[in-house]
Design a protein around this motif. Structure first.
Motif, PDB file in Angstrom:
ATOM      1  N   GLU A 272      30.144   7.345  63.232  1.00 57.31           N
ATOM      2  CA  GLU A 272      31.568   7.605  63.030  1.00 57.31           C
ATOM      3  C   GLU A 272      31.772   8.787  62.089  1.00 57.31           C
ATOM      4  O   GLU A 272      31.189   8.849  61.010  1.00 57.31           O
ATOM      5  CB  GLU A 272      32.253   6.362  62.460  1.00 57.31           C
ATOM      6  N   LYS A 273      32.591   9.747  62.534  1.00 52.03           N
ATOM      7  CA  LYS A 273      32.931  10.914  61.722  1.00 52.03           C
ATOM      8  C   LYS A 273      34.443  11.109  61.764  1.00 52.03           C
ATOM      9  O   LYS A 273      35.081  10.807  62.777  1.00 52.03           O
ATOM     10  CB  LYS A 273      32.250  12.176  62.265  1.00 52.03           C
ATOM     11  N   PRO A 274      35.017  11.631  60.692  1.00 54.97           N
ATOM     12  CA  PRO A 274      36.448  11.949  60.733  1.00 54.97           C
ATOM     13  C   PRO A 274      36.701  13.087  61.730  1.00 54.97           C
ATOM     14  O   PRO A 274      35.787  13.844  62.073  1.00 54.97           O
ATOM     15  CB  PRO A 274      36.760  12.398  59.303  1.00 54.97           C
ATOM     16  N   THR A 275      37.922  13.203  62.173  1.00 50.37           N
ATOM     17  CA  THR A 275      38.282  14.332  63.030  1.00 50.37           C
ATOM     18  C   THR A 275      38.612  15.550  62.167  1.00 50.37           C
ATOM     19  O   THR A 275      38.951  15.436  60.988  1.00 50.37           O
ATOM     20  CB  THR A 275      39.491  13.994  63.917  1.00 50.37           C
ATOM     21  N   ILE A 276      38.481  16.727  62.773  1.00 52.10           N
ATOM     22  CA  ILE A 276      38.744  17.999  62.105  1.00 52.10           C
ATOM     23  C   ILE A 276      39.699  18.793  62.975  1.00 52.10           C
ATOM     24  O   ILE A 276      39.418  19.042  64.147  1.00 52.10           O
ATOM     25  CB  ILE A 276      37.436  18.800  61.897  1.00 52.10           C
ATOM     26  N   GLY A 277      40.828  19.197  62.417  1.00 52.30           N
ATOM     27  CA  GLY A 277      41.804  19.951  63.184  1.00 52.30           C
ATOM     28  C   GLY A 277      42.807  19.056  63.886  1.00 52.30           C
ATOM     29  O   GLY A 277      42.713  17.824  63.836  1.00 52.30           O
ATOM     30  N   ASP A 278      43.763  19.676  64.554  1.00 52.69           N
ATOM     31  CA  ASP A 278      44.813  18.969  65.278  1.00 52.69           C
ATOM     32  C   ASP A 278      44.611  19.130  66.783  1.00 52.69           C
ATOM     33  O   ASP A 278      44.230  20.203  67.251  1.00 52.69           O
ATOM     34  CB  ASP A 278      46.188  19.523  64.914  1.00 52.69           C
ATOM     35  N   ALA A 279      44.879  18.065  67.512  1.00 50.51           N
ATOM     36  CA  ALA A 279      44.733  18.098  68.976  1.00 50.51           C
ATOM     37  C   ALA A 279      45.977  18.734  69.596  1.00 50.51           C
ATOM     38  O   ALA A 279      46.717  18.089  70.346  1.00 50.51           O
ATOM     39  CB  ALA A 279      44.492  16.697  69.507  1.00 50.51           C
ATOM     40  N   ASP A 280      46.211  20.000  69.284  1.00 51.96           N
ATOM     41  CA  ASP A 280      47.380  20.698  69.825  1.00 51.96           C
ATOM     42  C   ASP A 280      47.260  20.897  71.336  1.00 51.96           C
ATOM     43  O   ASP A 280      48.266  21.001  72.036  1.00 51.96           O
ATOM     44  CB  ASP A 280      47.551  22.057  69.150  1.00 51.96           C
ATOM     45  N   ARG A 281      46.031  20.954  71.811  1.00 49.80           N
ATOM     46  CA  ARG A 281      45.781  21.143  73.245  1.00 49.80           C
ATOM     47  C   ARG A 281      44.362  20.700  73.540  1.00 49.80           C
ATOM     48  O   ARG A 281      43.525  20.585  72.623  1.00 49.80           O
ATOM     49  CB  ARG A 281      45.966  22.608  73.644  1.00 49.80           C
ATOM     50  N   PRO A 282      44.018  20.460  74.809  1.00 48.92           N
ATOM     51  CA  PRO A 282      42.632  20.130  75.155  1.00 48.92           C
ATOM     52  C   PRO A 282      41.726  21.359  74.988  1.00 48.92           C
ATOM     53  O   PRO A 282      42.177  22.501  75.108  1.00 48.92           O
ATOM     54  CB  PRO A 282      42.715  19.724  76.637  1.00 48.92           C
TER      55      PRO A 282
END
Length: 314
Positions: A272-282
């Motif tokens: 498990e790792k945290p997410t990095i950045g925003d899922a603005d688009r695929p």
């Protein structure tokens, strides 16, 4: 400028022009062979692997630096020109802009033949399990690897070469090779690789942060979103088990407006790792070319910065 700075710039130019030719028996392979041999000896001997890990780390780095120093000494006996050529060649083999870009482009080409081909190709450059990755996950894995390699394979080696020539560069390369081979947290490697992982963390601490800054500037210069890259770096630079990896990954994620990180399988077990950045688009295949632009421009900026610093200190 000092000769070792000129040699570094020449080595960087050679890497851009030639990459790592297939016929070249790369020194990293020699380092890797020693690590494999020494690890087997330590495991066969038994006893306290955590203590043996320190020997593995120290011996690999010191032997590599001694070999580089010997080459520098011998080439110096032949004169200034052979000494300069030897430095430039060692610097060339220690920087990996073109090789990383080539491998990542190979993933993009493989995806044209389907997800299975993409999985096989991306397995060449990532440590995670790739058997079940979707196309988007393959692309994200490639972007993460290029971003991380911008630190490990480009900025860190160039910085250490600038500070101490090929001897210091190859000391760093030995530590980086150790980390990539034994610096894992799973049961098999936790004891034998802990000191290698810690050493790599220390050596990359300053370069990782410099890389993030350079990648944000590179985003501005290459038509990507440098402002968002800086925002995500400030917000997500600690979103990783490593103290260093998220810096460059955050810059790439912000510049591309995609989300990296998250949970992935390593050696058959989810990590498990945290997410990095925003899922603005695929994530899309074109993002591989974009992160390669960040790789090249960041390397060029580092070369320019080193040259300017050397001139200012004359």
């Amino acid at each position: 400028m000092p000769d070792h700075i000129w040699a570094l710039l020449a080595g960087f130019a050679l890497d851009l022009l030639l990459g790592d030719p297939q016929w070249l028996y790369h020194p990293v392979r020699v380092i890797g062979s020693y690590i494999s041999w020494a690890e087997k000896k330590l495991r066969a001997r038994g006893g306290n692997l955590r203590a043996g890990a320190v020997f593995l780390t120290a011996s690999t780095i010191l032997l590599t630096m001694a070999a580089a120093a010997l080459l520098m000494r011998l080439s110096g006996l032949l004169g200034r020109a052979p000494h300069f050529i030897a430095m430039a060649l060692l610097d060339w083999m220690g920087v990996s802009v073109t090789c990383m870009a080539k491998e990542s482009r190979g993933v993009a080409r493989a995806l044209e033949d389907g997800v299975e081909a993409g999985r096989a190709q991306v397995a060449r450059i990532v440590g995670r399990d790739t058997q079940t990755l979707s196309e988007e996950e393959i692309i994200k894995a490639t972007v993460e690897t290029v971003a991380e390699n911008t630190t490990d394979g480009v900025i860190s080696p160039m910085l250490y070469a600038a500070l101490g020539g090929p001897v210091l560069l190859w000391g760093f390369k030995a530590a980086s090779t150790l980390d990539s081979m034994v610096g894992y947290l799973d049961e098999k490697y936790r004891d034998v690789g802990w000191s290698s992982a810690r050493t790599d963390d220390v050596l990359n601490f300053v370069p990782a942060r410099l890389t993030a800054l350079l990648m944000c500037l590179a985003a501005f210069l290459s038509g990507l979103d440098g402002k968002n890259a800086w925002r995500i770096v400030r917000r997500d630079h600690a979103n990783h088990k490593s103290p260093n990896c998220a810096w460059s990954e955050a810059a790439a994620a912000g510049a591309l407006h995609i989300q990296l990180g998250g949970t992935h399988d390593y050696f058959g077990k989810p990590v498990e790792k945290p997410t990095i950045g925003d899922a603005d688009r695929p994530a899309r295949r074109g993002d591989i070319a974009k992160v390669n632009r960040l790789l090249y421009v960041s390397g060029a900026l580092a070369a320019a910065l080193i040259a300017l610093a050397a001139l200012a200190l004359q």
